[in-house]
Write an enzyme that holds these catalytic residues in place. Structure first.
Site, PDB file in Angstrom:
ATOM      1  CE  LYS A   7       9.618 -33.687 -35.219  1.00 36.08           C
ATOM      2  NZ  LYS A   7      10.506 -33.303 -34.099  1.00 36.08           N
ATOM      3  CD  GLU A  58       6.348 -36.052 -17.702  1.00 33.27           C
ATOM      4  OE1 GLU A  58       6.587 -35.033 -17.014  1.00 33.27           O
ATOM      5  OE2 GLU A  58       7.205 -36.659 -18.359  1.00 33.27           O
ATOM      6  CD  GLU A  89      10.963 -28.253 -16.012  1.00 34.81           C
ATOM      7  OE1 GLU A  89      10.948 -29.431 -15.602  1.00 34.81           O
ATOM      8  OE2 GLU A  89      10.286 -27.875 -16.989  1.00 34.81           O
ATOM      9  CB  CYS A 116       9.981 -33.294 -16.038  1.00 38.59           C
ATOM     10  SG  CYS A 116       9.622 -35.034 -16.309  1.00 38.59           S
TER      11      CYS A 116
END
Length: 476
Positions: A171, A247, A380, A281
């Site tokens: 997906k 992750e 972040e 990331c």
């Protein structure tokens, strides 16, 4: 899906070029029923075929996939630049060519891996037995992937999962459906991968990822994305106690030691921090510099960022392209406002670049005047925004770098390599670059500490995430 290219029951949804806001076209908009059929197809393919048992066949199929993708490299390169907004130079590395070539490594691993280990004879409780440990596929893997590096992340899940003998339901993110759809097309038309082994489900509905996570027919969920969504994935998987690989986010530190070449280190930090508009990331977005040279470091970094600028991703010279969407740009702008409210100042950037009325653009930005306690330094942002912080020596730099809920990556630059290596070992992160070393590679495990995730992707460790361990004892 199930070996066929089919329309989505929900119709179609648009995919947009983030550099121009041009509508590129449409992608199949799958429904919950489509996802249900995809999971059923993957379950049948795993339970009713010899896919999991035939290591050599799987390796051959992975090599076919690699060659099929390589034949379409020019088409995929243009698609990636337009749909992802990825700078052209990156498509010759982690945005396309590198992950495609990495499939060969997983094919080799499938053929050469020690699937069975003989423990020899023993007499537990006086009963002579011959014991073996066998490694075998987990089963059906649900892979949920983000938009920032779609080929790299899609293939980093498909490669080892398929090499290990699993079937997969992929997906992808709604922002980059074409990158995944072409992958499904190549699998269906240019490989011998059996129907149902790989099912690519594009959809504008994020709930389909949650459906995949909760379904009891799925044995493992491999998710890459935000830490907040990762928590939801973990909670959804808990009901059926399925395994998860996560992750997640990062706020990685770039540590400059007092014996480093300051100009070289800060220039490199600028380049690394805004590559692909900071949408990675593992990108290092906190620059830690010696306090006594803080102002000099700010000047060097700001000049480097201003020179790099934000440019057309089609241009070979562009490092920082657009961000993926208007929504993401607004999120970044919210952090810029927050940083100013926290007492920060912009040594460069801080807004949208002039002359770019179309597309989702943010200037490369350097924030000064904050502490590591500020939200802009801790959360972040996922944009071309760097925060520079002073440190008072190696111990203080390590303290600041580790004072984070995340632990995905990091970098250390110093003149004395042994000293820099020692600092790198003290960072609580899954990957560290020392003096510009590149850790990325098919054979290198990637993942994080703390809230940056669970498990490893790539390398033998990443391959083994997709395996179960079975002990077999025979009476003798």
């Amino acid at each position: 899906m199930d070996g066929r290219l089919v329309p989505g029951a929900g119709g179609a949804f648009e995919t947009i070029n983030p550099a121009t806001e041009e509508v590129l076209g449409t992608a199949a908009d799958a429904s919950a029923d489509d996802m249900d059929r995809a999971i059923a197809a993957a379950r049948r393919a795993f339970d009713e075929t010899r896919w999991a048992a035939d290591h050599a066949f799987r390796a051959r199929c992975l090599r076919q996939l690699r060659e099929g993708l390589r034949r379409r490299a020019d088409e995929l390169r243009e698609l990636t630049i337009q749909e992802v907004g990825a700078p052209r130079f990156l498509t010759f590395g982690a945005q396309l060519d590198a992950p495609v070539d990495d499939l060969a490594w997983f094919a080799d691993l499938a053929e050469g891996y020690g699937w069975e280990r003989d423990l020899g004879r023993a007499e537990p409780m006086g009963m002579p037995s011959h014991r073996r440990v066998v490694r075998e596929a987990v089963g059906v893997v649900g892979a949920v992937t983000p938009w920032n590096f779609p080929h790299q992340i899609n293939l980093a899940k498909l490669g080892p999962a398929l090499a290990a003998g699993n079937t997969v339901v992929l997906k992808p993110a709604p922002d980059t459906p074409w990158c995944a759809a072409v992958l499904g097309e190549v699998i269906a038309e240019e490989t011998d991968i059996p129907p149902g082994v790989v099912n690519v489900v594009t959809s504008s509905d994020h709930a389909l990822g949650a459906q995949l996570t909760r379904d009891p027919r799925v044995d493992l969920v491999s998710f890459t994305g935000s830490t907040a969504t990762g928590r939801d994935v973990m909670a959804g998987a808990a009901a059926t106690l399925k395994r998860v690989f996560l992750e997640l986010g990062g706020k990685s530190a770039f540590v400059v030691l007092d014996d480093a070449d300051l100009r070289a280190a800060c220039s490199y930090a600028a380049f690394a921090g805004i590559t692909h508009a900071g949408q990675g990331c593992a990108i290092t977005t906190r620059i830690l510099v010696p306090r006594g040279r803080h102002d000099e470091a700010v000047e060097i970094t700001a000049k480097a960022l201003a020179k790099l600028g934000a440019g057309d991703p089609q241009d070979d010279r562009t490092i920082c392209g657009p961000v993926i969407s208007a929504r993401q740009r607004e999120r970044i702008e919210g952090y810029l406002e927050l940083a100013a409210g926290e007492g920060g100042a912009f040594a460069c950037g801080g807004g949208r670049p002039e002359g770019r009325d179309k597309g989702f653009w943010i200037e490369p930005t350097l924030i000064t005047g904050l502490t590591n306690d500020s939200r802009a330094a801790r959360e972040e942002i996922f944009g071309p925004v760097l925060v520079i912080l002073p440190h008072d020596g190696d111990d203080d730099a390590v303290r600041i770098a580790n004072d984070s809920p995340y632990g995905l990556s990091g970098a250390v630059h110093g003149g004395d390599v042994e000293r820099a290596r020692g600092v790198a070992r003290r960072l609580r992160t899954g990957t560290v670059s020392v003096n510009g070393g590149v850790w990325y590679g098919a054979d290198v495990p990637f993942g994080g500490y703390k809230q940056s995730g669970i498990g490893r992707e790539m390398g033998v460790a990443g391959f083994e995430e997709y395996l179960e361990t079975k002990a077999i004892a025979e009476g003798v």
